[in-house]
Design a protein around this motif. Structure first.
Motif: not given
Length: 383
Positions: A231-234, A248-252, A257-260
């Motif tokens: 996920t790209l965040e400016p 960001l390499n998220f799990d969730g 945008r829950q339990n990330l």
């Protein structure tokens, strides 16, 4: 090196490995690359080529899988092709069997393939293969990040085999070629095994498909591709002096945008040479920034595989540190700070990831993502 010495060495190695966690096992495998492969005199190459027969195949009508290998004329091919590639299980794409031996098992070769997508290096995939199967590794050598050779012991149907393998990444596929040599035939056949495995090659270099990648552009200054699962965040409002984004390499559940849980993060910074004296200063500034954000520096690592940059970049630099991360205080973490120069900008990439001992597969996923991003970074015009 005789057969019994080989088995003895491998037994000692195995006795140590079975007590390791899977992550430590894989980490230990990576360290084997520092030791290389056992060295012994091989059959002269010209003699081997003149006495052998070249076999070529294009399994599944897939150019990325087309291969060639040279075998003695007494070997025969046994057709054994799967119908399609899997992302979970190796598919057979070729089998060959050696001549019958009196009171000994036959030698044989298996060629298999796996769909691995974008984020993979041959070294990482080989480590995962041995970790998942618990095989004992005697040696390993990397010709490149996409081509490695290994030697391990495997027991099948009561017979011990010394297996020399090649792992080659091509077009998002992993091709594994393995020569199974019965341990009882090691002394008389190891030279042939060496030559056959070294003769194996893929015939068509194919770039991995990029449907699973996204592109980010810094105006006309530069662009890069990154794995779509990240996920790209400016960052702050970009200027021509400094542009930044965070990956960001998220799990969730990313959409809700829950339990990330952040599994890894990579910062990409472009800094104009007109506002920064040198690349070294840019790298130091990045480390200072990371410290201000909760990173505690511990120890600089001496051994690591530095990312490979495209030729357009100059003065590449890389450092890796063991760190404490306030976002993951209970995990062993690493900070990678790498940079290079192209046209009017310094390119600085920093990555925070669990160490390979903490979580080998996640470490491999994050480091491969960093390498992929760097490989697909393209400078634009000079300002």
């Amino acid at each position: 090196m005789g057969y019994f010495r080989i088995i003895g060495l491998l037994t000692v190695v195995f006795a140590g490995i079975v007590t390791f966690s899977p992550q430590t096992y894989a980490s230990a495998f990576i360290d084997i690359f520092d030791k290389g492969m056992p060295v012994y005199e091989a059959i002269p190459l010209k003699e081997f080529q003149e006495s052998g027969r070249v076999h070529t195949q294009q399994p599944l009508a897939d150019e990325a899988l087309s291969y060639e290998l040279t075998l003695p004329k007494v070997w025969r091919e046994t057709k054994s092709f799967g119908y399609s590639l899997s992302q979970d299980i190796f598919t057979d794409i070729g089998r060959y069997i050696g001549p019958v031996k009196f009171n000994k098992a036959n030698s044989y070769i298996v060629v298999q393939a796996l769909d691995v997508g974008l984020q993979a290096s041959a070294k990482t995939m080989a480590a995962a293969h041995f970790m998942n199967n618990g095989f004992t590794v005697q040696g390993a050598h990397d010709f490149s990040r996409n081509d490695v050779e290994t030697l391990h012991v495997e027991v099948s149907k009561g017979e011990s085999y010394i297996v020399r393998s090649r792992f080659i990444i091509n077009g998002g596929r992993l091709v594994m070629m393995s020569y199974y040599l019965p341990a009882t035939s090691w002394n008389e056949e190891r030279d042939l095994q060496f030559r056959v495995v070294r003769s194996f090659k893929l015939l068509n270099e194919v770039e991995a498909k990029i449907e699973s990648a996204k592109t980010h552009e810094f105006w006309d200054v530069s662009s890069f591709k990154y794995p779509a699962v990240w996920t790209l965040e400016p960052g702050e409002a970009p200027t021509f002096d400094h542009m930044n984004v965070m990956l960001l390499n998220f799990d969730g559940d990313i959409k809700k945008r829950q339990n990330l849980v952040v599994k890894g993060r990579i910062s990409v910074d472009l800094i104009s040479r007109y506002v920064m004296p040198s690349l070294e200063d840019a790298l130091v500034d990045q480390i200072d920034l990371m410290v201000s954000q909760g990173i505690v520096m511990k120890r600089k690592k001496e051994k690591f595989d530095a990312p490979v940059w495209p030729e357009v970049f100059q003065n590449a630099s890389a450092s890796v540190y063991e760190v404490l991360d306030s976002y993951a205080p209970d995990q062993k973490m690493e900070l990678w700070v790498v940079g290079a120069q192209a046209l009017g900008y310094y390119y600085v990439f920093s990555m925070v990831t669990p160490t390979r001992d903490e979580d080998f597969m996640l470490w491999g996923e994050n480091t491969e993502a960093l390498q992929y991003i760097i490989e697909h970074t393209v400078p634009g015009e000079e300002w």
